[in-house]
Each structure stands twice: as structure tokens, then as C-alpha cells.
Design a protein around this motif. Sequence first.
Motif, PDB file in Angstrom:
ATOM      1  N   THR A 279       0.611  -1.360  -0.069  1.00 38.13           N
ATOM      2  CA  THR A 279       0.413   0.273  -0.106  1.00 38.13           C
ATOM      3  C   THR A 279       0.840   1.182  -0.013  1.00 38.13           C
ATOM      4  OG1 THR A 279       0.443   0.020   2.446  1.00 38.13           O
ATOM      5  CG2 THR A 279      -1.626  -1.498   0.860  1.00 38.13           C
ATOM      6  N   LYS A 310     -10.806  11.371  -2.724  1.00 44.21           N
ATOM      7  CA  LYS A 310     -11.944  10.156  -3.200  1.00 44.21           C
ATOM      8  C   LYS A 310     -12.253  10.263  -2.237  1.00 44.21           C
ATOM      9  CE  LYS A 310     -10.870  11.127  -7.499  1.00 44.21           C
ATOM     10  NZ  LYS A 310     -11.810  11.282  -8.834  1.00 44.21           N
ATOM     11  N   LEU A 312     -15.427   7.380   0.230  1.00 39.27           N
ATOM     12  CA  LEU A 312     -15.365   5.737   0.368  1.00 39.27           C
ATOM     13  C   LEU A 312     -15.735   5.286  -1.017  1.00 39.27           C
ATOM     14  CD1 LEU A 312     -15.304   5.626   4.469  1.00 39.27           C
ATOM     15  CD2 LEU A 312     -13.144   5.691   3.211  1.00 39.27           C
ATOM     16  N   GLU A 314     -16.541   6.242  -4.080  1.00 41.54           N
ATOM     17  CA  GLU A 314     -15.158   5.735  -4.997  1.00 41.54           C
ATOM     18  C   GLU A 314     -14.215   4.736  -5.056  1.00 41.54           C
ATOM     19  OE1 GLU A 314     -15.612  10.189  -6.562  1.00 41.54           O
ATOM     20  OE2 GLU A 314     -14.335  10.792  -5.060  1.00 41.54           O
ATOM     21  N   VAL A 315     -13.783   4.918  -3.820  1.00 43.91           N
ATOM     22  CA  VAL A 315     -12.424   3.499  -3.420  1.00 43.91           C
ATOM     23  C   VAL A 315     -13.105   2.344  -3.498  1.00 43.91           C
ATOM     24  CG1 VAL A 315     -10.676   2.869  -1.811  1.00 43.91           C
ATOM     25  CG2 VAL A 315     -10.931   5.224  -1.867  1.00 43.91           C
ATOM     26  N   ILE A 328     -12.152  -1.455   4.355  1.00 48.45           N
ATOM     27  CA  ILE A 328     -11.297  -0.380   3.862  1.00 48.45           C
ATOM     28  C   ILE A 328     -10.731  -0.234   5.298  1.00 48.45           C
ATOM     29  CG2 ILE A 328     -11.424   1.904   3.324  1.00 48.45           C
ATOM     30  CD1 ILE A 328     -14.657   1.340   2.024  1.00 48.45           C
ATOM     31  N   ALA A 337      -1.498   4.017   0.680  1.00 47.26           N
ATOM     32  CA  ALA A 337      -3.277   3.672  -0.180  1.00 47.26           C
ATOM     33  C   ALA A 337      -3.731   3.524   0.658  1.00 47.26           C
ATOM     34  CB  ALA A 337      -2.892   2.896  -1.603  1.00 47.26           C
ATOM     35  N   TYR A 338      -5.477   3.297   0.258  1.00 49.22           N
ATOM     36  CA  TYR A 338      -6.512   2.262   0.839  1.00 49.22           C
ATOM     37  C   TYR A 338      -6.113   1.137   0.778  1.00 49.22           C
ATOM     38  CZ  TYR A 338      -9.547   6.600   1.727  1.00 49.22           C
ATOM     39  OH  TYR A 338     -10.238   8.221   2.848  1.00 49.22           O
ATOM     40  N   VAL A 356      -5.879   0.977  -3.468  1.00 47.94           N
ATOM     41  CA  VAL A 356      -6.023   2.467  -4.266  1.00 47.94           C
ATOM     42  C   VAL A 356      -5.474   3.904  -3.897  1.00 47.94           C
ATOM     43  CG1 VAL A 356      -8.880   3.850  -4.546  1.00 47.94           C
ATOM     44  CG2 VAL A 356      -8.685   0.930  -4.453  1.00 47.94           C
ATOM     45  N   ASP A 357      -5.343   4.425  -4.412  1.00 48.97           N
ATOM     46  CA  ASP A 357      -4.870   5.792  -4.486  1.00 48.97           C
ATOM     47  C   ASP A 357      -5.727   6.724  -3.744  1.00 48.97           C
ATOM     48  OD1 ASP A 357      -3.767   8.471  -4.711  1.00 48.97           O
ATOM     49  OD2 ASP A 357      -2.140   7.632  -5.787  1.00 48.97           O
ATOM     50  N   PRO A 358      -5.783   7.638  -2.598  1.00 43.79           N
ATOM     51  CA  PRO A 358      -6.402   8.274  -2.063  1.00 43.79           C
ATOM     52  C   PRO A 358      -7.204   9.376  -2.875  1.00 43.79           C
ATOM     53  CG  PRO A 358      -4.885   7.853  -0.483  1.00 43.79           C
ATOM     54  CD  PRO A 358      -4.309   7.228  -2.015  1.00 43.79           C
ATOM     55  N   GLY A 361      -7.681   7.809  -7.013  1.00 43.00           N
ATOM     56  CA  GLY A 361      -8.177   6.818  -7.141  1.00 43.00           C
ATOM     57  C   GLY A 361      -7.989   5.839  -8.174  1.00 43.00           C
TER      58      GLY A 361
END
Length: 496
Positions: A279, A310, A312, A314-315, A328, A337-338, A356-358, A361
Motif C-alpha cells: 500500500t 476520493k 469511500l 469511490e474507493v 476498507i 494508499a487505501y 487504491v490511491d486516495p 482513485g
Amino acid sequence: MTINADPPRDDVTSTATALADPPVETPAPAPKRPARWALLRRLHFYAGVFVAPFLFVAALTGLAYTLAPQLNDVVYGHELSVDRVGDTTVPLADQVAAARKAHPDGTLSTVSVLDDPEATTQIAFSVPELAADEKVHTVYVDPYTGEVRGQLTTWYNATPLQTWLDGFHRTLNLGDTGRMYSELAASWLWVISLGGLVLWIGRKRAYRGERAARRRALVPDLSAKGVRRTRGWHASIGVWITVGLLFLSATGLTWSQYAGARFGAALDAVQGHAPALNTALGVSDAAPAAGHHGGGAPTGERTTDLPAGKTLEEVLAAAGPMEGRRDITIPADAGTAYSVAQDKPDWPVSFDQVAVDPVSGEVTERVAYAEWPFLAKLTKIGIRAHMGELFGVVNQVLLAALALGLLCVIVWGYRMWWQRRPTRADRKAPLGFAPPRGGWRTLPRWFLVVGVPVTLFVAWAMPLLGVTLGAFLVFDLLVGAFRWALRTPAPNLTER
């Protein structure tokens, strides 16, 4: 000298033969079984007498754990489920804000969304005083109204009751000291199961023919009386549950303290672990230091629970379609990242993970369950089946049946031991003699050449099994030395 004309005995009789009436013509006795049978019977006897209490407790606590999902619904129904299902849901950021208002302390760690429309959203906060036990405070929020339904202290998503039942089964809630009991039980379970299976099948084949052996090995002889009737139930039910017991033994040992460490080292050697999700973000990918509402917080810090960028929702959309539970994990700093981890333990299983890049996205890394090494998949599936999650209620019923079967087999084993105790005239062993000693002396050389290294390897792989097996050997040698010193003749174990 009389040759016994009764049906063949299970025990290996003493070499001393009593003088009696003149000989009479009788049918030829069944051929004598190899010495390894006496050795196996003695091992099965000792393991059954001394290890069965640990197995009994493990089966009893395991039976209680199979009811955990239903007990959760009864005890924690208000926290785990909503009163009514709505048409629209409250944004996850607002649900997090409601949870934070109810729990002002701690660090937001995970937001869990379930695909069950009647389930609440679970928002976990880590607090220092629970960190050592790997526990968190979980706040349950109605996704349709944003109402906080309650708060529980959870351990790997398990409720307090489920955590207690799990600890009771694994350690008797005694910590590392109690943890040895379950490992001891799991280590000996396969030895007792396989040993009993070999003894029973071999006995049936030796005396009743191969076809009759298969039938009688699965169905007890209801016409038998006394100890033979008890032994029939003990052995037949044991045959039915052997495969399940071997499975429970193997999967239970994978997360035990000592044998589990050996198993983990073996997975390391063959790269059989599940791959870890990375991450970490590059410098150019790092989220801005500003908080969710903007501002000038120092680099690496945030002014709110959620990073800027983004939402949550969208994540989750970026992570792609996932069934089951979606956890999450909130980034700890601007360089992380998330992570979205799927938890779908029922068949077909799936445990995908996505980073996922905050800010953008974009998915920076994906670890698909389908790409796991075979051993990692097998271990994960085995553990979830051991926990009763793989096939839902069917899995729970099968585990409950195995637990009940093992409890009955243990009770019948002790009953059989009691029924075969010496008569009141013989008080030298009020609870019964073990099968005769010395069977190993007549074993073929090839059996020793193969058996000794295998035994040493098994003792290394399962240290508690090795230690207790050594203790049985020392105990056996002391018993033999004591009898030799007293010049006590070997007991006649002919069945009554």
C-alpha cells in the motif's frame, strides 16, 4: 493342554499357557497377527487413556463454537442488523462522522461494508490499551439512517462472545499456557484416529473375511453384549468420523504454537504464503497534506479521520465488484494508499485485496485470490472450514456431528476400559492392565529402519507429540523395570 475354542480374542495373550483338561479337537485358530499390532494397541491404549481428556475438552468447546453465528444474532442482533431496510444509504463519510461522535477517542482504522442489506456498517477504532491483544472498538452504524446502533470490543471482526468461545476452544482462555492443551489434542488426534482405524479394520479382515470386514467396520454388532458391544460402538462410530477428525487435526495444527511454527517455516521454504498487498505510494503519488476540509496540516498528518481526495464510495468502486465483506483500511499517512480487502469465506471463497490511491482513485496494486499459491489457498480454505464458515449452516452441522461423535467415542473408550478391569479377586490393577509390553522386540528390521526415522521426524514437526510420546516411553520403561524388580508375571488378558 486345551486350545481355546472361543471366538478369536482381541488381546495378545501371555506366552505362558495354563495346564487344564486333556486336549480335544477344535477348529484351527486364526493366524497370529504380527507383533506390530501389539505395539499399536499399546500406543492406542496409552494415548486414549491420557490424551482423551484433552480431546474431550477440545470437542466440547468446539461444539460450543459451532453455535457462534446463531448466538451472535441473538445476543448482538441490535448492533449487527438494522430495524428496516431503506431505499438509499447515508454517505460513508457521514457514517464515519457519526461513529466518531460516539467514539471520540482512538484512531480510525477500518470501515467494513457488508453485502447483506440488513447488516450495519462496522467502523473500527484502534486504541492503545487494546493494541497488545489485537482488539479494537467497533461502532455499528445504520447505513440508511446514520444512527449509531452500538459499540463492541472486537477481535478480527469477532464479537466479544465469539472471541470468548474461540479463546475457550483454543486456549481455555488461559493464554499461551492453555494454548498447549489444544495443540496436544490436535497432535494426538490423528495418531489415535488412524491407530484405531488400522486396529479395527485389521481385526475384521483377520477374522471375518474382507467383505464382512467392510460391513462390520461401519455397523456395530447389536447382538453383542458387554465389552464387545461397547467396543463395537466405539470403533464403528470412530471409523465414520475418522476422515473428519484427520481434517480437524491437520487444520488445527496450522495455527498452533509449536507445530504451527514448523508449518509456517515449511510454507516459507516453498513460498506458500499468501502474497502481501503493498500500500506504499511513491512521492509523486502521495496524497496532499491538507485534511478532508482543506487546511495546512504538516506533511504526513491529517486534520480529519479521512484523507483528502476520493470518497469511500469511490474507493470501493475503484476496487471493483466484490462479494461478501469489504474491509476498507484507512491510510495511516499521506504516503499510504487505501486497501480494500474482500472477505468471502463461504464457497466459492474469495479474498481479493486492492490498493487504491486516495487522490487519483487509481488502483496501485491488486492481489487476486486466484493468483495465490496453491498451499496458501489450501490453508485458507482448511481454516475457514475448521471454523464452520465454508459451507454455512451445512459446515456447522458437520462440525457439530464430528464433535458429538468424538465425545461419544471417548466415553465408550473409557467405558470399555472400565468393563475390562480385573475381577474383584485381583486388585493389582483395579482399573485394568495395558496391552502387553515388548512387541517392538519382534518387529521386522525393515519396520524399525523405516519407522524410527519417521517417528523422529514427526516428533520434530509436532514437538508436543514428541515430548508426550517420549514421556509414554519413559513411563512404560519404568513400569517394566518395576515389574521385573517384583518378579510379577505378565497378566493374562483373556477376555471375560
